[in-house]
Each structure stands twice: as structure tokens, then as C-alpha cells.
Design a protein around this motif. Structure first.
Motif, PDB file in Angstrom:
ATOM      1  N   LEU A 483       0.874  -1.166   0.246  1.00 14.95           N
ATOM      2  CA  LEU A 483       0.120  -0.081  -0.104  1.00 14.95           C
ATOM      3  C   LEU A 483       0.851   1.335   0.164  1.00 14.95           C
ATOM      4  N   GLY A 484       1.975   1.208  -0.420  1.00 14.74           N
ATOM      5  CA  GLY A 484       2.878   2.556  -0.625  1.00 14.74           C
ATOM      6  C   GLY A 484       4.304   2.505   0.003  1.00 14.74           C
ATOM      7  N   ARG A 485       4.584   1.496   1.057  1.00 10.38           N
ATOM      8  CA  ARG A 485       6.067   1.679   1.554  1.00 10.38           C
ATOM      9  C   ARG A 485       7.053   0.689   0.718  1.00 10.38           C
ATOM     10  N   ASN A 486       6.952   1.045  -0.486  1.00  8.98           N
ATOM     11  CA  ASN A 486       7.963   0.235  -1.396  1.00  8.98           C
ATOM     12  C   ASN A 486       8.642   1.388  -2.105  1.00  8.98           C
ATOM     13  N   ALA A 487       9.729   0.692  -3.003  1.00 12.25           N
ATOM     14  CA  ALA A 487      10.695   1.710  -3.575  1.00 12.25           C
ATOM     15  C   ALA A 487      10.019   2.477  -4.781  1.00 12.25           C
ATOM     16  N   THR A 488       8.742   2.255  -5.168  1.00  9.79           N
ATOM     17  CA  THR A 488       8.172   2.890  -6.162  1.00  9.79           C
ATOM     18  C   THR A 488       7.441   4.022  -5.682  1.00  9.79           C
ATOM     19  N   GLY A 489       7.049   3.801  -4.367  1.00 10.30           N
ATOM     20  CA  GLY A 489       5.959   4.733  -3.821  1.00 10.30           C
ATOM     21  C   GLY A 489       4.660   4.678  -4.203  1.00 10.30           C
ATOM     22  N   TYR A 490       4.204   3.707  -5.098  1.00 12.12           N
ATOM     23  CA  TYR A 490       2.814   3.734  -5.438  1.00 12.12           C
ATOM     24  C   TYR A 490       2.185   2.788  -4.403  1.00 12.12           C
ATOM     25  N   CYS A 491       0.753   3.179  -4.140  1.00 10.65           N
ATOM     26  CA  CYS A 491       0.105   2.176  -3.438  1.00 10.65           C
ATOM     27  C   CYS A 491      -0.527   1.081  -4.654  1.00 10.65           C
ATOM     28  N   PHE A 492      -0.180   0.019  -4.487  1.00 10.10           N
ATOM     29  CA  PHE A 492      -0.326  -1.163  -5.561  1.00 10.10           C
ATOM     30  C   PHE A 492      -1.897  -1.380  -5.866  1.00 10.10           C
ATOM     31  N   VAL A 493      -2.646  -1.106  -4.980  1.00  9.16           N
ATOM     32  CA  VAL A 493      -4.098  -1.549  -5.102  1.00  9.16           C
ATOM     33  C   VAL A 493      -4.925  -0.355  -5.850  1.00  9.16           C
ATOM     34  N   THR A 494      -5.306  -0.785  -7.137  1.00 12.35           N
ATOM     35  CA  THR A 494      -6.194   0.269  -7.563  1.00 12.35           C
ATOM     36  C   THR A 494      -7.199   0.935  -7.016  1.00 12.35           C
ATOM     37  N   GLY A 495      -7.398   2.258  -7.171  1.00 15.98           N
ATOM     38  CA  GLY A 495      -8.522   3.079  -6.378  1.00 15.98           C
ATOM     39  C   GLY A 495      -8.156   3.332  -4.896  1.00 15.98           C
ATOM     40  N   THR A 526       6.896  -4.969  -9.196  1.00 17.35           N
ATOM     41  CA  THR A 526       8.264  -4.873  -9.702  1.00 17.35           C
ATOM     42  C   THR A 526       9.144  -5.944 -10.195  1.00 17.35           C
ATOM     43  N   ASN A 527       9.765  -5.958 -11.134  1.00 16.09           N
ATOM     44  CA  ASN A 527      10.586  -7.070 -11.418  1.00 16.09           C
ATOM     45  C   ASN A 527      11.338  -6.754 -12.821  1.00 16.09           C
ATOM     46  N   THR A 528      12.412  -7.370 -13.216  1.00 10.09           N
ATOM     47  CA  THR A 528      13.296  -6.838 -14.069  1.00 10.09           C
ATOM     48  C   THR A 528      13.274  -8.174 -15.326  1.00 10.09           C
ATOM     49  N   ILE A 529      12.199  -9.067 -15.010  1.00 13.00           N
ATOM     50  CA  ILE A 529      12.210 -10.122 -16.114  1.00 13.00           C
ATOM     51  C   ILE A 529      12.124  -9.821 -17.573  1.00 13.00           C
ATOM     52  N   VAL A 530      10.990  -8.972 -17.772  1.00 11.97           N
ATOM     53  CA  VAL A 530      11.013  -8.171 -19.257  1.00 11.97           C
ATOM     54  C   VAL A 530      11.065  -6.841 -18.903  1.00 11.97           C
ATOM     55  N   LEU A 531      12.081  -6.131 -19.614  1.00 13.42           N
ATOM     56  CA  LEU A 531      12.402  -4.821 -19.293  1.00 13.42           C
ATOM     57  C   LEU A 531      11.946  -4.066 -20.491  1.00 13.42           C
ATOM     58  N   THR A 541      16.823  -0.919 -13.451  1.00 10.28           N
ATOM     59  CA  THR A 541      17.242  -2.239 -13.302  1.00 10.28           C
ATOM     60  C   THR A 541      17.610  -2.658 -12.210  1.00 10.28           C
ATOM     61  N   PHE A 542      17.157  -1.880 -11.288  1.00 12.19           N
ATOM     62  CA  PHE A 542      16.911  -2.419  -9.739  1.00 12.19           C
ATOM     63  C   PHE A 542      15.685  -3.123  -9.547  1.00 12.19           C
ATOM     64  N   PRO A 543      15.452  -4.388  -9.044  1.00 15.41           N
ATOM     65  CA  PRO A 543      14.424  -5.221  -9.316  1.00 15.41           C
ATOM     66  C   PRO A 543      13.265  -4.529  -8.247  1.00 15.41           C
ATOM     67  N   ALA A 544      13.688  -3.919  -7.260  1.00 14.87           N
ATOM     68  CA  ALA A 544      12.607  -3.609  -6.294  1.00 14.87           C
ATOM     69  C   ALA A 544      12.041  -2.154  -6.657  1.00 14.87           C
ATOM     70  N   LYS A 545      12.732  -1.734  -7.885  1.00 14.91           N
ATOM     71  CA  LYS A 545      12.144  -0.154  -8.359  1.00 14.91           C
ATOM     72  C   LYS A 545      11.851  -0.596  -9.738  1.00 14.91           C
ATOM     73  N   SER A 546      11.676  -1.416 -10.517  1.00 17.53           N
ATOM     74  CA  SER A 546      11.472  -1.695 -11.627  1.00 17.53           C
ATOM     75  C   SER A 546      10.090  -1.946 -12.335  1.00 17.53           C
ATOM     76  N   TYR A 547       9.252  -0.794 -12.216  1.00 14.79           N
ATOM     77  CA  TYR A 547       8.002  -0.835 -12.446  1.00 14.79           C
ATOM     78  C   TYR A 547       7.436   0.274 -13.157  1.00 14.79           C
ATOM     79  N   SER A 548       6.413   0.151 -14.129  1.00 15.18           N
ATOM     80  CA  SER A 548       5.839   1.367 -14.819  1.00 15.18           C
ATOM     81  C   SER A 548       4.371   1.303 -14.618  1.00 15.18           C
ATOM     82  N   TYR A 554       2.966  -4.958 -19.457  1.00 11.82           N
ATOM     83  CA  TYR A 554       2.189  -6.264 -18.896  1.00 11.82           C
ATOM     84  C   TYR A 554       3.158  -7.012 -17.984  1.00 11.82           C
ATOM     85  N   SER A 555       4.217  -6.879 -17.854  1.00 15.90           N
ATOM     86  CA  SER A 555       5.281  -7.664 -16.877  1.00 15.90           C
ATOM     87  C   SER A 555       5.116  -7.092 -15.428  1.00 15.90           C
ATOM     88  N   THR A 556       4.666  -5.864 -15.317  1.00 22.48           N
ATOM     89  CA  THR A 556       4.800  -5.138 -14.059  1.00 22.48           C
ATOM     90  C   THR A 556       3.415  -4.449 -13.835  1.00 22.48           C
TER      91      THR A 556
END
Ligand code: 9MR
Length: 579
Positions: A483-495, A526-531, A541-548, A554-556
Motif C-alpha cells: 500500500l505504498g511503503r515500497n521503492a516505487t512509492g505507489y499504492c499497488f491496489v487500484t483506487g 516490480t521485476n526485471t524479467i521483461v524490461l 534495473t533495480f528489481p525493487a524499483k523496476s515498475y511502470s 504487462y510484466s509489471t
């Protein structure tokens, strides 16, 4: 103050001036957007008695928590030491305000009011809405059903994919069902952002909801998420898993008990609404993995439904057990029918070639359902890998079921299973205590957020078994991460949250013309499987930050039923467990 903000912007890790309080007026979020990621926290909030720990990316000698409605500083604390995480490539320190227990809406702030966090809440019912939304997401992803305004709000849509006319693909032909044979296989949930239905993934997702129902029956008895069935006498959680269970039953060939791997289009369709996606549908090749996952899930369902008071559901439970036995027999007779997409089919594969764990899981569930403990080997319990459940690993699901068994004759195997769960949970706990981001996750797969939720499930089961509160802070940490305390700063649940995920890889959300995505869905993470899934977007390229947060990612940024099931499990548990 403005000069100070600029100073901080330029020097991200500036040493804090000895700020003194400049009065006690603070208004919600007036920090530039990029600075909001300097304070990472659970953007939904905390139960009053929970651990409450934010992570700071700025050096400071003190932090404050401000009541948003009054502007009063209600807590002042000293941060912990900075720690570097090689998974995120950055350093954070903790800001612990667990002692703050008064319900309200708050922000963490630094340097007086120049750096504020997102607003969060402390409340007994803080997880109530988000738990409901995370189950409601399954309703929004139902195939073959109109989503009405009454239950879907602005995400209402016509039905899609009735699946009453599905072709048997050449890879799946049998004497009774030659190529082109038509069958009916309606209902069930769409797997993810695509419109196909896959037995392997349906199995684990349905099992997770069945498990929740088994572990928290009182919560389920009153829990309502406003679905068309909410007015019937069956708990909504059960109504939801029945919608998929009934579909799964149609995927078994009654002639031999084998289970088709998936019901699918030949290829992924464009981003159109379900009702506009009218390509032909096929059941494709029976597989060992699908038959075993089906057998395990049906056997578990038979145990849960046997306890129902409804004759109809008790009968359904009997059907489930009968089908489970037939599927298991087929798998034993066909132990290596590994799935690979046949020529001409390019949708998801869920291709697993290591099936000892699926055999163990199916045998375990059947043993428990039939009270036939000879099917379960004590030795095999300790041989299972210490890994969370996932679509390609079911060993731990079997161990969980055994650890919770109320079968009086199973005490020895139950004890062995409990020992395994506790050892695994302790290992996870140790990892989260050492982790700068305070999570157990240290390997980022596709759908990494679901691994975080599944790790929390292991700790919840350990808590259930042991009643040891040492697991609670780590469970909270997993929730905080999502819900937000991750390296991207996003709350990962929509809405939900202050920094919201807006562009999930989810066909209805992309095609419905509604700016906000369907709510309650957990983004893969986040992951770096498909960049390179999004041309033109360069990810970390840091796996805990790799999100878009882009639809193309589709991979993140996809959503999936096997990710929402553990999400609901954990949020529902938080909503009932520790109040
Ligand atoms: O979750 C699956 C992930 O573990 C695999 O690496 C990936 C590629 O095979 O597929 C994921 O599952 C997708 C499935 O194949 C089709 N529907 C969407 C699923 C989530 O992305």
C-alpha cells in the motif's frame, strides 16, 4: 521555507537543519509530487494497535506526525539509521510512530511542513473498504455476466464471453469429442488483464479464497461486498468462489476425468470490452498440471462445502469430490502430459514441468477430504520446498491445508506440517527484520506483489497455529509494502492511496472510457524479467524499483486472479484479526 524546499530538492539527502516547529498549522499534502516519494508509508493506513513505520529517504534528526484536520503535531520522533537496499539501489531509515494510536487522518512531515507524506488514516476499520474492493475485483472480472450499475457503478459493462459454444481444439480431441466438437463452459473469472480462463491459475486462486473461508468463517459470515448474490443466504466470499468453481467443473472431460488446460482465444485480443471480443473460443489439451490442480481445489471445496447447511451445496461438494478423484486418477495415468501451447495458440501457457509438488498437493487434499490418510506421506511434507504458493508451486498449499486439519487421526502429520510452516514463517520474519524495507521479499518474480501477499499468508497461518504475536509486525510490513511503503512509492491496489496506479494492463479498464481503472486490483509489481514491454519506457534495473504504471507494461502492471486472491486474504485477515 521555500528556500529550504529548493535546498532539499537539489540535495536529496541533505542533512536536516535543526528545524523548530513553526506553529501547528498544517494542511494536507502541499509538497511537490517528486518529494512525496521521500516519505514512504502505507497510504491507506493502520489499525490503532499496529506497528506504524514509515521509511524516509531524507536525512533528518526528527520527524513529525500531524493531524490533518486540526493541523496539530501529535507525534515527534527520531529516525533510525540509514540502510542501503541492493534490491532498490537506495537508502532509507525508519520513522516509527507506532505509539500513535488515536484514530484520525495524518501526514508524516519533515523540516516543518516542507516535506509531507501522503495522508493516511488510523482506524479500527481502515482495511474494511479495501478488503471489500479486493474481493469485488473478482466480480468485476467475471466472464459471461453483465456487470450492472447497481453492483459495478461506473464500471458497469455488458456481459462478454458466454462460452456456451466452445470448440474442442485439435490438441484436445478424444473419441467422444472429435475436433470441432462444441461444448458449453460458461462462467468463471477472466484470468487477468486478458479474457482467457486457465485451470492451473484458477485452481490456486480458488483454493486461496476457500482457505480464507476456512480460516475466517465468522468474518465471512457477515462480510458483504455488494455483489448480485449479496441478498442470498450464502456468504459473499463463498458466492464468489462458487462462480469460478462451477466453471472449473465444466472443464473436466466426463469420459476420462482429464481436465483441459485452458479455455482460450487463439491469441490475445486487442484492448476492447468483453462484449466486443467475439473471437472463437477453444478448450485446449488436457494436462497433468491442470488435472492435479483441479483435483486439489475440488477436494478442498468438497471439505468446505460439506460443512454447509444447504443441501444444494452439500451435493455440490459431493460432485466436487467425485470430480477430484477422477481427475487425480487421470493424472496418475498420465503423469507427464506437460502443457505447451499447440501450434496456432499463443495465449498464456502456465507451463509447469515439475509436478511432484502438484501430486503431493492433490494427494494431500484428497486424503483430507476422504479421510484417507494413507494418501499423505509425512516424509513428503518435509521434502516440500520452502516457497510460497504460486501457480507453479503447490507444495506449500498442501502443507498449509495439513497444518490446519481438524482431523483427529492426523495429529502426527499435522504436527509435521505445523513445524514446517512455523520454520518457514520464522525464516521470513528474520528476513523482514534484516531488510531495509522491512519485507521478507528478496527475489522479484513476475507478479512480485503476490509473493509479498503470499508471504503474509504464511505468517498469518503461523500466527493462527501458534498464536504468537511476533508475526504481526512483519505481516503489517507486507501490507505496508503493497500500500505504498515500497521503492516505487505507489499504492499497488487500484483506487486506493495517494499515489495511485492508473494504467493497469487490464482490457476492461483500458477500453471502458472511464478514467479510473477498475478498483480493488493488485498490480503485478516490480521485476526485471521483461524490461522492454513498453517501447520508449526505460525502467530501473533495480528489481525493487523496476515498475511502470503504463498499460503496455504487462510484466509489471497487469492484474491477475492469483494475485488478488492473496491480496484479499491478507486484507480480510487484517480487517478481522487484530482489533
Ligand atoms: O503469472 C505468470 C508469470 O509467472 C509468467 O512468467 C508469465 C509469462 O508466462 O505469465 C504470467 O501469467 C499470465 C498468463 O500467462 C496469461 N494471463 C495473464 C497472466 C499474468 O500476467
Amino acid at each position: 521555507m521555500k528556500t529550504l524546499s529548493i535546498f532539499i530538492l537539489i540535495l536529496a539527502t541533505a542533512l536536516c537543519c535543526n528545524c523548530t516547529s513553526c506553529g501547528n498549522k498544517a494542511s494536507a499534502v502541499k509538497t511537490p509530487p517528486d518529494m512525496l516519494d521521500r516519505i514512504l508509508l502505507n497510504q491507506v493506513g493502520y489499525l490503532p494497535i499496529s506497528a506504524k513505520i514509515a521509511l524516509l529517504r531524507l536525512k533528518t534528526d526528527k520527524f513529525e506526525v500531524v493531524d490533518v484536520s486540526s493541523g496539530t503535531i501529535v507525534f515527534t520522533g527520531k529516525p533510525g539509521a540509514f540502510k542501503y537496499w541492493d534490491k532498490s539501489g537506495d537508502s532509507v531509515c525508519t520513522a516509527d510512530f507506532s505509539a500513535l494510536t488515536t484514530p484520525g487522518k495524518y501526514q508524516v512531515r519533515l523540516y516543518n511542513d516542507s516535506v509531507n507524506s501522503y495522508v493516511f488514516e488510523i482506524d479500527e476499520n481502515v482495511y474494511s473498504d479495501i478488503a471489500k474492493a479486493s474481493l469485488k475485483a473478482f466480480y468485476l472480472n467475471r466472464s459471461g455476466m453483465e456487470i450492472t450499475k447497481e453492483f459495478g457503478g461506473k464500471w458497469a459493462r455488458p456481459a462478454g464471453h458466454p462460452d456456451t459454444l466452445v470448440f474442442v481444439h485439435s490438441s484436445a480431441v478424444s473419441a467422444q469429442r472429435p475436433e470441432g466438437f462444441k461444448l458449453s463452459s460458461p462462467g468463471g473469472w477472466y484470468d487477468a488483464g486478458d479474457y482467457n480462463k486457465y485451470i492451473v491459475n484458477s485452481g490456486i486462486s480458488t483454493y486461496t479464497l476457500l482457505l480464507f473461508y476456512q480460516v475466517y468463517p465468522e468474518y465471512c459470515a457477515t462480510f458483504k461486498d455488494n455483489i448480485p448474490e449479496s441478498s442470498n443466504t450464502i456468504p459473499d466470499v463463498m458466492d464468489e468462489f462458487l462462480y469460478n468453481l462451477r466453471w472449473m467443473l465444466t472443464m473436466q472431460d466426463p469420459a476420462d476425468g482429464g481436465v483441459y488446460h485452458k479455455l482460450t482465444n487463439k491469441a490475445f485480443c486487442d484492448f476492447v470490452m468483453p462484449g466486443k471480443a467475439n473471437d472463437a473460443r477453444y478448450v485446449v489439451q488436457k494436462s497433468t498440471a491442470a488435472s492435479l490442480d483441479f483435483a486439489a481445489t475440488m477436494a478442498m471445496a468438497s471439505r468446505v462445502l460439506a460443512k454447509s447447511e444447504s443441501p444444494e451445496l452439500i451435493n455440490l461438494g459431493k460432485t466436487c469430490l467425485y470430480s477430484a478423484k477422477k481427475a487425480f486418477a487421470w493424472a496418475k495415468a498420465n503423469p507427464a502430459r506437460y502443457f505447451k501451447n499447440p501450434s496456432g495458440i499463443s495465449t498464456g501457457e502456465y507451463d509447469d514441468t515439475k509436478l511432484q509438488d502438484e501430486f503431493f498437493w492433490a494427494a494431500t487434499e484428497l486424503g483430507l477430504a476422504e479421510n484417507n490418510l494413507s494418501l499423505i506421506s509425512k516424509k513428503e511434507i518435509s521434502e516440500q520446498e520452502m516457497k510460497v504458493p504460486s501457480w507453479d508451486y503447490s507444495g506449500m498449499s498442501g502443507v498449509i491445508s495439513l497444518s490446519l486439519s481438524d482431523n483427529m487421526e492426523a495429529s502426527e502429520i499435522r504436527a509435521e506440517a505445523q513445524k514446517t510452516i512455523l520454520a518457514f514463517a520464522d525464516k521470513l520474519l528474520e528476513k523482514s527484520e534484516k531488510s531495509p524495507y522491512k519485507v521478507s521479499l528478496d527475489f522479484f518474480k513476475w507478479g512480485s506483489n503476490s509473493d509479498v501477499a503470499n508471504e503474509a499468508i504464511i505468517k498469518l497461518i503461523a500466527y493462527k497455529i501458534s498464536n504468537n504475536s511476533k508475526y504481526l509486525a512483519s505481516i503489517q510490513s507486507d501490507v505496508d509494502y503493497l500500500l505504498g511503503r515500497n521503492a516505487t512509492g505507489y499504492c499497488f491496489v487500484t483506487g486506493f492511496g495517494g499515489k495511485q496506479v492508473m494504467n493497469i494492463h487490464h482490457r476492461p479498464s483500458g477500453a471502458d472510457g472511464v478514467p479510473e481503472p477498475c478498483p480493488g486490483f493488485l498490480a503485478g509489481g516490480t521485476n526485471t524479467i521483461v524490461l522492454n514491454d513498453c517501447p520508449g519506457i526505460t525502467r530501473s534495473t533495480f528489481p525493487a524499483k523496476s515498475y511502470s504504471d503504463a498499460q503496455c507494461s504487462y510484466s509489471t502492471n497487469e492484474v491477475a486472479i492469483n494475485w488478488n486472491a492473496p491480496l484479499f486474504f491478507v486484507l480480510g485477515a487484517m480487517d478481522t484479526l487484530i482489533k
